[in-house]
Design a protein around this motif. Structure first.
Motif, PDB file in Angstrom:
ATOM      1  N   TYR A  77       0.876  -1.185   0.047  1.00 35.16           N
ATOM      2  CA  TYR A  77       0.105   0.080   0.024  1.00 35.16           C
ATOM      3  C   TYR A  77       1.016   1.163   0.008  1.00 35.16           C
ATOM      4  N   VAL A  78       0.405   2.493  -0.586  1.00 39.19           N
ATOM      5  CA  VAL A  78       1.088   3.621  -0.713  1.00 39.19           C
ATOM      6  C   VAL A  78       0.170   4.792  -0.092  1.00 39.19           C
ATOM      7  N   TYR A  79       0.870   5.535   0.407  1.00 34.21           N
ATOM      8  CA  TYR A  79       0.068   7.047   0.631  1.00 34.21           C
ATOM      9  C   TYR A  79       0.409   7.868  -0.566  1.00 34.21           C
ATOM     10  N   ILE A  80      -0.735   8.473  -0.840  1.00 37.00           N
ATOM     11  CA  ILE A  80      -0.601   9.707  -2.108  1.00 37.00           C
ATOM     12  C   ILE A  80      -1.170  10.754  -1.733  1.00 37.00           C
ATOM     13  N   MET A  81      -0.738  11.847  -2.296  1.00 39.18           N
ATOM     14  CA  MET A  81      -1.034  13.235  -2.338  1.00 39.18           C
ATOM     15  C   MET A  81      -1.033  13.895  -3.697  1.00 39.18           C
ATOM     16  N   CYS A  82      -2.106  14.348  -4.025  1.00 36.13           N
ATOM     17  CA  CYS A  82      -2.433  15.121  -5.064  1.00 36.13           C
ATOM     18  C   CYS A  82      -2.688  16.613  -5.205  1.00 36.13           C
ATOM     19  N   PRO A  83      -1.595  17.328  -5.244  1.00 39.80           N
ATOM     20  CA  PRO A  83      -1.441  18.631  -4.948  1.00 39.80           C
ATOM     21  C   PRO A  83      -2.470  19.492  -5.652  1.00 39.80           C
ATOM     22  N   TRP A  84      -2.857  19.136  -6.704  1.00 40.63           N
ATOM     23  CA  TRP A  84      -4.396  19.797  -7.243  1.00 40.63           C
ATOM     24  C   TRP A  84      -5.769  19.582  -6.696  1.00 40.63           C
ATOM     25  N   ILE A  85      -5.629  18.894  -5.445  1.00 47.26           N
ATOM     26  CA  ILE A  85      -6.709  18.589  -4.746  1.00 47.26           C
ATOM     27  C   ILE A  85      -6.501  19.145  -3.524  1.00 47.26           C
ATOM     28  N   SER A  86      -5.193  18.751  -2.690  1.00 45.40           N
ATOM     29  CA  SER A  86      -4.631  19.284  -1.288  1.00 45.40           C
ATOM     30  C   SER A  86      -3.292  19.190  -1.262  1.00 45.40           C
TER      31      SER A  86
END
Length: 389
Positions: free
Chosen positions: A283-292
């Motif tokens: 499993y991974v943690y993801i961050m979408c900068p165009w959401i937050s």
């Protein structure tokens, strides 16, 4: 028809299914509890039980009450000179001592990078690192209850002895109040179903990080071994988290997003070079900068079936962040993405070692697979991705 006989180890040894490695932590809790009880009955320097004359020499109280020859009064915050006060002090201290090993595990269980490394060593033969989240949750509930009990018995004793000023005039009182105040904010939103349903996940996650405030408060709560028992595991967690945040983060410049069904988004990307030797069951943690830029969310990752050295995630729109993701991906597109990990899941080992995996074989050249899935759109999407002819 081929026949395969599976021997269920839990049925051969039924006593094993109720035993887990983390039960041994409670053994150390019992030892810690016994140490507390010994301190309450032994004289200095091994314990706290003092003669009435020794209490008088300390100067906090004139001596023991209720015609007792011995009582406890080494310092103002744990001065108990009558029978009821000694009982309340014993209950308060025993509850805390019992939880000291649990305090340590609360932080160590969330040291993902350390646990991910140890999972590839001989320690895995004795410790199921896939249980860490479950251990964190169970121990957190116990500690949450203990904190309330510990604070209640201390406050009750101070109130009966007209010593409530100790709550704001002493370091033990102030730090104890801080720890007790943040404990419900840390625990309740994560375990109470009503709160979990009505509070956004991001808020619950943010409140959970008040555990750092809780740990700092305990470091200065009492002049004992707490700085070592709490400080070292908390430091391990902070170092582990910092290492993972800066060392195991990868920017994916061209992640491919597309909708599936009416409620999900599929995400595809090429594996970073540092992932070549990692387990695909992760499993991974993801961050979408165009959401937050501040929201990281964990999702199971598995190999892209149609592309070598690629991974994919299937994300159902079930919360605020995932619904925002679904709304923004109206058509297939490529966008930037930050990925933190990967970390092995609890199924990384069990999927190939569990005796309860189900495979239905029919004939020598045909295999029927059973898949329980709640999203018909996901099934249709996967069938178009996987060659099952």
């Amino acid at each position: 028809m081929d026949q395969i006989q599976i021997i269920d180890d839990d049925k051969v040894h039924p006593s094993r299914k109720n035993l887990h490695w983390w039960h041994a932590i409670f053994f150390f809790s019992i030892i810690s509890l016994l140490v507390c009880l010994l301190q309450l009955v032994l004289p200095p320097p091994y314990g706290l039980m003092m003669t009435s004359a020794e209490v008088g020499e300390v100067g906090i109280a004139p001596g023991c009450e209720d015609d007792m020859e011995r009582c406890i009064c080494p310092r103002e915050t744990i001065c108990a000179t009558d029978t009821l006060s000694i009982i309340l002090l014993a209950l308060a201290r025993c509850s805390a001592f019992f939880d000291y090993p649990l305090y340590m595990m609360l932080f160590l269980s969330k040291a993902h990078n350390l646990n991910n490394h140890l999972r590839r060593t001989l320690f895995r033969e004795w410790i199921d690192f896939g249980d860490m989240h479950k251990v964190h949750k169970i121990f957190g509930i116990v500690v949450g209850i203990e904190t309330v009990c510990h604070s209640f018995f201390h406050l009750l004793r101070w109130g009966l002895n007209n010593e409530m000023r100790l709550l704001w005039h002493t370091a033990a009182g102030i730090t104890g109040f801080i720890a007790a105040a943040v404990t419900p904010l840390i625990c309740w939103p994560m375990v109470v179903p009503f709160l979990k349903q009505h509070i956004r996940f991001e808020v619950c996650k943010g409140l959970h990080y008040l555990s750092i405030v809780w740990a700092i408060a305990l470091l200065f709560h009492a002049p004992s071994k707490i700085p070592w028992l709490i400080g070292i595991p908390a430091l391990v967690y902070v170092v582990d988290h910092t290492y993972g945040y800066f060392k195991r983060n990868n920017l994916i410049e061209t992640a491919y997003f597309e909708r599936y069904g009416e409620n999900g988004v599929a995400l595809h990307f090429k594996n970073p070079k540092s992932w070549e030797d990692k387990s695909p069951t992760s499993y991974v943690y993801i961050m979408c900068p165009w959401i937050s830029k501040y929201h990281w969310h964990a999702f199971t990752m598995f190999p892209e079936p149609s592309k070598e050295n690629h991974s994919m995630l299937c994300i159902g729109a079930s919360g605020d962040w995932t619904k925002q993701l679904y709304d923004k991906i109206k058509v297939p597109c490529q966008r930037q993405l930050y990925v933190h990990g990967p970390y092995m899941t609890e199924f990384s080992d069990k999927a190939i070692t569990s005796s309860n995996a189900i495979a239905v074989a029919s004939g020598r050249k045909r295999v029927n697979f059973i898949w329980g899935c709640r999203d018909p759109g996901l099934i249709e999407y996967i069938l178009h991705k996987v060659d099952i002819s």
